[in-house]
Scaffold this motif. Sequence first.
Motif, PDB file in Angstrom:
ATOM      1  N   ALA A 133     -68.057 -20.800 -18.507  1.00  0.00           N
ATOM      2  CA  ALA A 133     -68.902 -21.946 -18.853  1.00  0.00           C
ATOM      3  C   ALA A 133     -69.749 -21.639 -20.090  1.00  0.00           C
ATOM      4  CB  ALA A 133     -69.790 -22.318 -17.675  1.00  0.00           C
ATOM      5  N   SER A 134     -70.209 -20.397 -20.204  1.00  0.00           N
ATOM      6  CA  SER A 134     -70.973 -20.012 -21.398  1.00  0.00           C
ATOM      7  C   SER A 134     -70.095 -20.068 -22.644  1.00  0.00           C
ATOM      8  CB  SER A 134     -71.542 -18.595 -21.216  1.00  0.00           C
ATOM      9  OG  SER A 134     -72.435 -18.535 -20.126  1.00  0.00           O
ATOM     10  N   TRP A 135     -68.840 -19.669 -22.502  1.00  0.00           N
ATOM     11  CA  TRP A 135     -67.895 -19.749 -23.620  1.00  0.00           C
ATOM     12  C   TRP A 135     -67.696 -21.209 -24.043  1.00  0.00           C
ATOM     13  CZ3 TRP A 135     -65.191 -18.563 -27.656  1.00  0.00           C
ATOM     14  CH2 TRP A 135     -63.980 -19.186 -27.917  1.00  0.00           C
ATOM     15  N   LEU A 136     -67.529 -22.088 -23.066  1.00  0.00           N
ATOM     16  CA  LEU A 136     -67.349 -23.506 -23.390  1.00  0.00           C
ATOM     17  C   LEU A 136     -68.603 -24.091 -24.033  1.00  0.00           C
ATOM     18  CD1 LEU A 136     -65.411 -24.793 -20.241  1.00  0.00           C
ATOM     19  CD2 LEU A 136     -64.488 -24.232 -22.487  1.00  0.00           C
ATOM     20  N   ASP A 137     -69.766 -23.531 -23.679  1.00  0.00           N
ATOM     21  CA  ASP A 137     -71.033 -23.941 -24.307  1.00  0.00           C
ATOM     22  C   ASP A 137     -71.235 -23.295 -25.678  1.00  0.00           C
ATOM     23  OD1 ASP A 137     -71.872 -25.661 -22.357  1.00  0.00           O
ATOM     24  OD2 ASP A 137     -73.527 -24.418 -21.630  1.00  0.00           O
ATOM     25  N   ARG A 138     -70.317 -22.428 -26.064  1.00  0.00           N
ATOM     26  CA  ARG A 138     -70.402 -21.672 -27.317  1.00  0.00           C
ATOM     27  C   ARG A 138     -71.621 -20.744 -27.368  1.00  0.00           C
ATOM     28  NH1 ARG A 138     -65.921 -22.971 -27.005  1.00  0.00           N
ATOM     29  NH2 ARG A 138     -64.628 -24.000 -28.563  1.00  0.00           N
ATOM     30  N   ASP A 139     -72.052 -20.306 -26.187  1.00  0.00           N
ATOM     31  CA  ASP A 139     -73.104 -19.289 -26.104  1.00  0.00           C
ATOM     32  C   ASP A 139     -72.382 -17.939 -26.026  1.00  0.00           C
ATOM     33  OD1 ASP A 139     -75.167 -17.568 -25.537  1.00  0.00           O
ATOM     34  OD2 ASP A 139     -76.058 -18.815 -23.965  1.00  0.00           O
ATOM     35  N   LEU A 140     -72.013 -17.416 -27.180  1.00  0.00           N
ATOM     36  CA  LEU A 140     -71.148 -16.236 -27.222  1.00  0.00           C
ATOM     37  C   LEU A 140     -71.783 -14.993 -26.611  1.00  0.00           C
ATOM     38  CD1 LEU A 140     -69.467 -16.726 -30.711  1.00  0.00           C
ATOM     39  CD2 LEU A 140     -68.563 -17.322 -28.453  1.00  0.00           C
ATOM     40  N   PRO A 141     -73.057 -14.673 -26.900  1.00  0.00           N
ATOM     41  CA  PRO A 141     -73.645 -13.471 -26.269  1.00  0.00           C
ATOM     42  C   PRO A 141     -73.625 -13.549 -24.740  1.00  0.00           C
ATOM     43  CG  PRO A 141     -74.974 -14.172 -28.127  1.00  0.00           C
ATOM     44  CD  PRO A 141     -73.978 -15.274 -27.891  1.00  0.00           C
ATOM     45  N   ALA A 142     -73.968 -14.714 -24.188  1.00  0.00           N
ATOM     46  CA  ALA A 142     -73.974 -14.856 -22.732  1.00  0.00           C
ATOM     47  C   ALA A 142     -72.562 -14.782 -22.178  1.00  0.00           C
ATOM     48  CB  ALA A 142     -74.627 -16.185 -22.335  1.00  0.00           C
ATOM     49  N   ALA A 143     -71.610 -15.403 -22.861  1.00  0.00           N
ATOM     50  CA  ALA A 143     -70.218 -15.365 -22.408  1.00  0.00           C
ATOM     51  C   ALA A 143     -69.700 -13.941 -22.399  1.00  0.00           C
ATOM     52  CB  ALA A 143     -69.352 -16.246 -23.309  1.00  0.00           C
ATOM     53  N   ILE A 144     -69.945 -13.222 -23.481  1.00  0.00           N
ATOM     54  CA  ILE A 144     -69.452 -11.849 -23.589  1.00  0.00           C
ATOM     55  C   ILE A 144     -70.067 -10.965 -22.511  1.00  0.00           C
ATOM     56  CG2 ILE A 144     -69.501  -9.792 -25.052  1.00  0.00           C
ATOM     57  CD1 ILE A 144     -69.174 -11.750 -27.459  1.00  0.00           C
ATOM     58  N   ALA A 145     -71.366 -11.105 -22.281  1.00  0.00           N
ATOM     59  CA  ALA A 145     -72.036 -10.279 -21.262  1.00  0.00           C
ATOM     60  C   ALA A 145     -71.445 -10.530 -19.879  1.00  0.00           C
ATOM     61  CB  ALA A 145     -73.531 -10.571 -21.263  1.00  0.00           C
ATOM     62  N   SER A 146     -71.262 -11.792 -19.517  1.00  0.00           N
ATOM     63  CA  SER A 146     -70.731 -12.105 -18.183  1.00  0.00           C
ATOM     64  C   SER A 146     -69.276 -11.680 -18.050  1.00  0.00           C
ATOM     65  CB  SER A 146     -70.865 -13.603 -17.896  1.00  0.00           C
ATOM     66  OG  SER A 146     -72.215 -13.975 -17.767  1.00  0.00           O
ATOM     67  N   LEU A 147     -68.493 -11.913 -19.083  1.00  0.00           N
ATOM     68  CA  LEU A 147     -67.072 -11.582 -19.004  1.00  0.00           C
ATOM     69  C   LEU A 147     -66.840 -10.072 -19.044  1.00  0.00           C
ATOM     70  CD1 LEU A 147     -65.875 -14.496 -21.242  1.00  0.00           C
ATOM     71  CD2 LEU A 147     -65.358 -14.227 -18.802  1.00  0.00           C
ATOM     72  N   ARG A 148     -67.681  -9.342 -19.747  1.00  0.00           N
ATOM     73  CA  ARG A 148     -67.592  -7.871 -19.679  1.00  0.00           C
ATOM     74  C   ARG A 148     -67.842  -7.399 -18.243  1.00  0.00           C
ATOM     75  NH1 ARG A 148     -67.058  -5.309 -24.497  1.00  0.00           N
ATOM     76  NH2 ARG A 148     -68.115  -6.131 -26.364  1.00  0.00           N
ATOM     77  N   GLU A 149     -68.831  -8.019 -17.610  1.00  0.00           N
ATOM     78  CA  GLU A 149     -69.123  -7.658 -16.228  1.00  0.00           C
ATOM     79  C   GLU A 149     -67.951  -8.033 -15.317  1.00  0.00           C
ATOM     80  OE1 GLU A 149     -71.043  -6.271 -12.801  1.00  0.00           O
ATOM     81  OE2 GLU A 149     -71.255  -5.825 -14.938  1.00  0.00           O
ATOM     82  N   ALA A 150     -67.323  -9.185 -15.568  1.00  0.00           N
ATOM     83  CA  ALA A 150     -66.186  -9.612 -14.749  1.00  0.00           C
ATOM     84  C   ALA A 150     -65.033  -8.616 -14.848  1.00  0.00           C
ATOM     85  CB  ALA A 150     -65.734 -11.004 -15.170  1.00  0.00           C
ATOM     86  N   VAL A 151     -64.699  -8.153 -16.059  1.00  0.00           N
ATOM     87  CA  VAL A 151     -63.586  -7.210 -16.191  1.00  0.00           C
ATOM     88  C   VAL A 151     -63.979  -5.809 -15.735  1.00  0.00           C
ATOM     89  CG1 VAL A 151     -62.513  -8.555 -18.032  1.00  0.00           C
ATOM     90  CG2 VAL A 151     -64.054  -6.684 -18.639  1.00  0.00           C
ATOM     91  N   ARG A 152     -65.271  -5.494 -15.773  1.00  0.00           N
ATOM     92  CA  ARG A 152     -65.700  -4.214 -15.213  1.00  0.00           C
ATOM     93  C   ARG A 152     -65.456  -4.192 -13.715  1.00  0.00           C
ATOM     94  NH1 ARG A 152     -69.431  -1.870 -12.365  1.00  0.00           N
ATOM     95  NH2 ARG A 152     -70.554  -3.819 -11.957  1.00  0.00           N
ATOM     96  N   ARG A 153     -65.746  -5.318 -13.075  1.00  0.00           N
ATOM     97  CA  ARG A 153     -65.555  -5.400 -11.630  1.00  0.00           C
ATOM     98  C   ARG A 153     -64.084  -5.476 -11.254  1.00  0.00           C
ATOM     99  NH1 ARG A 153     -70.170  -9.468  -9.274  1.00  0.00           N
ATOM    100  NH2 ARG A 153     -71.952  -8.607 -10.402  1.00  0.00           N
ATOM    101  N   ASP A 154     -63.312  -6.177 -12.061  1.00  0.00           N
ATOM    102  CA  ASP A 154     -61.885  -6.339 -11.760  1.00  0.00           C
ATOM    103  C   ASP A 154     -61.082  -6.126 -13.044  1.00  0.00           C
ATOM    104  OD1 ASP A 154     -59.385  -6.956 -10.899  1.00  0.00           O
ATOM    105  OD2 ASP A 154     -59.807  -9.042 -10.365  1.00  0.00           O
ATOM    106  N   PRO A 155     -60.696  -4.882 -13.317  1.00  0.00           N
ATOM    107  CA  PRO A 155     -59.977  -4.586 -14.564  1.00  0.00           C
ATOM    108  C   PRO A 155     -58.628  -5.291 -14.681  1.00  0.00           C
ATOM    109  CG  PRO A 155     -60.864  -2.576 -13.582  1.00  0.00           C
ATOM    110  CD  PRO A 155     -61.036  -3.662 -12.563  1.00  0.00           C
ATOM    111  N   ALA A 156     -58.090  -5.793 -13.575  1.00  0.00           N
ATOM    112  CA  ALA A 156     -56.804  -6.489 -13.610  1.00  0.00           C
ATOM    113  C   ALA A 156     -56.951  -8.004 -13.756  1.00  0.00           C
ATOM    114  CB  ALA A 156     -56.010  -6.179 -12.341  1.00  0.00           C
TER     115      ALA A 156
END
Length: 204
Positions: A133-156
């Motif tokens: 949702a942050s990506w769709l809002d074009r809030d890139l720092p927030a999107a990157i932070a959340s998505l980094r956390e998502a792939v940290r939790r689930d690398p697959a």
Amino acid sequence: HRLTRLRRPQDQANFRSAGSSAANARPRCDAASFSSEVSSAAVRDVPAGHRLSREARFLSTVSLLNLGQYQEAFERLERLNTASPDSALLNNLGVIQLRRAPGATGRRAVLYFAEAAKMTPAESDLVFNLGYASWLDRDLPAAIASLREAVRRDPADAQAHYVLGAALQASGSASEGAREKELARRLSSDLAEFDARQAGANGV
């Protein structure tokens, strides 16, 4: 074009009823006595005082959401969440806000996902939804932070890698973004096909 689809709305098996001790967004309610295949008509017939009344009303909102009746689903979810806040309710409110036209009743989708993720921080799908949702809002720092956390939790998690790659590229980190998208394509043939279709549409 959207880069990926939003994670599915929370359904009956993902709903935490009031008083549950479950600590994440995928707790189980009494599935043995209340099947997710119950028809919407049967859901409406569950008495208000029944122990499964809240789950039944939640299921009715899922049915409405899947039918595209977003305003009615939104209003029912808001009432349920006002009575007893729950991350599954907040998640689905966010899903509705992304699916319907801008300017509709309620807050921005990202705010619902942020509240859901704060309430249930162990659930990686909520973190993905917040990043998406942050990506769709074009809030890139927030999107990157959340998505980094998502792939940290689930690398697959191929979708999270792909959207993270797109956000990184949009923020100027072209090489890192390309690596994330390549990893996503290796993890999911669907994303490889998506890229191929996009390349064809762009005449590449």
